[in-house]
Design a protein around this motif. Structure first.
Motif, PDB file in Angstrom:
ATOM      1  N   HIS A   2      55.063  -9.593  42.613  1.00  9.64           N
ATOM      2  CA  HIS A   2      53.625  -9.168  42.772  1.00  9.64           C
ATOM      3  C   HIS A   2      53.048 -10.516  42.960  1.00  9.64           C
ATOM      4  N   ILE A  41      53.886  -2.868  38.701  1.00 11.83           N
ATOM      5  CA  ILE A  41      54.397  -3.137  39.996  1.00 11.83           C
ATOM      6  C   ILE A  41      56.002  -4.087  39.332  1.00 11.83           C
ATOM      7  N   GLU A  82      42.743  -3.157  44.017  1.00 14.09           N
ATOM      8  CA  GLU A  82      43.299  -1.696  43.679  1.00 14.09           C
ATOM      9  C   GLU A  82      44.673  -1.872  43.028  1.00 14.09           C
ATOM     10  N   THR A  83      45.203  -2.684  43.187  1.00 14.51           N
ATOM     11  CA  THR A  83      46.806  -2.769  42.387  1.00 14.51           C
ATOM     12  C   THR A  83      47.060  -3.915  41.576  1.00 14.51           C
ATOM     13  N   GLY A  84      46.020  -5.102  41.735  1.00 13.29           N
ATOM     14  CA  GLY A  84      46.093  -6.292  40.839  1.00 13.29           C
ATOM     15  C   GLY A  84      47.290  -7.304  41.297  1.00 13.29           C
ATOM     16  N   SER A  85      47.867  -6.888  42.501  1.00 13.36           N
ATOM     17  CA  SER A  85      49.124  -7.580  42.707  1.00 13.36           C
ATOM     18  C   SER A  85      48.690  -8.401  44.073  1.00 13.36           C
ATOM     19  N   GLN A  86      49.007  -9.622  43.960  1.00 17.83           N
ATOM     20  CA  GLN A  86      48.747 -10.793  45.137  1.00 17.83           C
ATOM     21  C   GLN A  86      49.439 -10.382  46.573  1.00 17.83           C
ATOM     22  N   ASN A  87      50.853  -9.747  46.187  1.00 15.13           N
ATOM     23  CA  ASN A  87      51.694  -9.630  47.285  1.00 15.13           C
ATOM     24  C   ASN A  87      51.566  -8.238  47.786  1.00 15.13           C
ATOM     25  N   SER A 137      54.552  -5.659  48.418  1.00 13.05           N
ATOM     26  CA  SER A 137      55.048  -4.979  47.066  1.00 13.05           C
ATOM     27  C   SER A 137      54.476  -4.226  46.550  1.00 13.05           C
ATOM     28  N   SER A 138      52.897  -4.253  46.582  1.00 12.20           N
ATOM     29  CA  SER A 138      51.815  -3.452  46.462  1.00 12.20           C
ATOM     30  C   SER A 138      51.968  -2.356  47.122  1.00 12.20           C
ATOM     31  N   THR A 179      55.635  -0.494  45.968  1.00 17.69           N
ATOM     32  CA  THR A 179      55.796   0.014  44.532  1.00 17.69           C
ATOM     33  C   THR A 179      54.549   0.756  44.024  1.00 17.69           C
ATOM     34  N   ASP A 180      53.344   0.675  44.731  1.00 21.01           N
ATOM     35  CA  ASP A 180      52.174   1.420  44.325  1.00 21.01           C
ATOM     36  C   ASP A 180      51.795   2.350  45.225  1.00 21.01           C
ATOM     37  N   ALA A 227      55.008   4.490  46.092  1.00 19.04           N
ATOM     38  CA  ALA A 227      56.011   4.339  44.709  1.00 19.04           C
ATOM     39  C   ALA A 227      56.816   5.627  44.867  1.00 19.04           C
ATOM     40  N   PHE A 228      56.515   6.914  45.374  1.00 20.42           N
ATOM     41  CA  PHE A 228      57.486   7.960  45.349  1.00 20.42           C
ATOM     42  C   PHE A 228      58.445   7.669  46.450  1.00 20.42           C
TER      43      PHE A 228
END
Lengths: 143, 100
Positions: free
Chosen positions: A31, A115, B49-54, B57-58, B61-62, B65-66
Motif C-alpha cells: 500500500h 489491503i 477512500e482506502t487509506g492506501s497510497q498506492n 493496489s487499492s 485489493t479494494d 477485491a472480488f
C-alpha cells in the motif's frame, strides 16, 4: 542430486536471504510502493526454487516441505475469504474495507485497512503455488 | 430422469442469468458508471477512500477485491489440475524403488 557447482552454491547461499527479503518487502509494502501479493509471492517462490535447483530437492524439502506448501496453498485463499466475511459482523457487504479495518495515516506502514492483509494472503498463496508446482513437475518423487 | 433434472437445473440457472443480464445498464450509455467515472476522479478519491497510497493496489485489493479473489482461485484450479493429472495417489512411498 549429486552434482554441485561451487560458484552456484556459494552465490545462492549469499543471495537467498536478499531474494526472500525483497519478496517480503514487495508483499508487505503493497500500500506504499509498487509491488503486491502476486509479484512478491513470485519472488519468494523463485527463491525456494533456486534453493532446490542448487542444493537438490531434499534441501528444499527440509526448509519448506511439499506437504506444507500444499497446506498453505489452500490456506491462503481461506484467509482471504475469512477477511472478506468478517465484514458481515458489522453489517457491511462482502470484502468491504474501510469502515471495519482501521484506515491509519496514509503513507505509514500500518494504514490502508485490509489491503496489506489481503496481499499477505495472496503472496503466501502464490509463493506456495510456485513451490508446489515446481515440486510436482520436478520429477523427483516426494510421496 | 437424469436428463430431466439437468434440464430443470439449466433452465433455472438460465433464468437467473437472464434476469441479471436484463437488469444491467444499457451498453454504451454515457450515464454508465464505467463511462461517467473518470480516471482522475478515482485517483483523487482512492487515498481517502482506502487509506492506501498506492492507487494500483487499492484498485486491485479494494475496489476490485472480488476479482482478485477469483484470480487466486484460478491458481488453485491450476494446481488442483496438476495434482490430479500428474501425481499418482495409489502408489505407496516405499514401493517406488522396488518397482524399478
Amino acid at each position: 542430486m549429486k552434482f554441485r557447482d561451487t560458484i552456484v552454491s556459494i552465490i545462492t547461499r549469499f543471495m537467498l536471504p536478499f531474494i526472500t527479503l525483497f519478496g517480503l518487502y514487495l508483499i508487505v509494502h503493497v500500500h506504499l510502493s509498487p509491488g503486491g501479493g502476486f509479484s512478491g509471492g513470485t519472488v519468494v517462490g523463485a527463491g525456494f526454487v533456486l534453493l532446490s535447483l542448487t542444493y537438490g530437492i531434499s534441501m528444499q524439502e527440509r526448509k519448506f516441505s511439499h506437504r506444507t506448501s500444499t497446506l498453505i496453498e489452500s490456506g491462503g485463499a481461506l484467509i482471504y475469504i475469512i477477511l472478506g466475511i468478517s465484514a458481515f459482523i458489522y453489517g457491511q457487504p462482502f470484502l468491504s474495507n474501510l469502515p471495519i479495518f482501521p484506515a491509519g495515516t496514509p503513507g505509514r506502514l500500518f494504514s490502508g485497512g485490509f489491503i496489506a492483509l489481503l496481499n499477505i494472503a495472496i503472496g503466501v498463496k502464490v509463493a506456495s503455488t510456485i513451490v508446489a508446482l515446481f515440486d510436482s513437475l520436478g520429477g523427483e518423487d516426494l510421496h | 430422469m437424469k436428463h430431466l433434472i439437468a434440464i430443470v437445473l439449466l433452465v433455472t440457472l438460465g433464468f437467473g442469468i437472464y434476469s441479471v443480464v436484463m437488469d444491467m445498464p444499457t451498453f454504451g450509455d454515457p450515464e454508465n458508471p464505467g463511462n461517467k467515472l473518470s480516471q482522475t476522479e478515482i485517483v483523487n478519491r482512492a487515498v481517502e477512500e482506502t487509506g492506501s497510497q498506492n492507487v494500483v493496489s487499492s484498485i486491485i485489493t479494494d475496489y476490485r477485491a472480488f476479482d482478485t479473489l477469483l484470480e487466486t482461485t484460478v491458481l488453485f484450479a491450476a494446481i488442483a489440475g496438476i495434482f490430479a493429472t500428474l501425481i499418482d495417489n495409489n502408489r505407496e512411498s516405499g514401493d517406488v524403488k522396488d518397482e524399478v
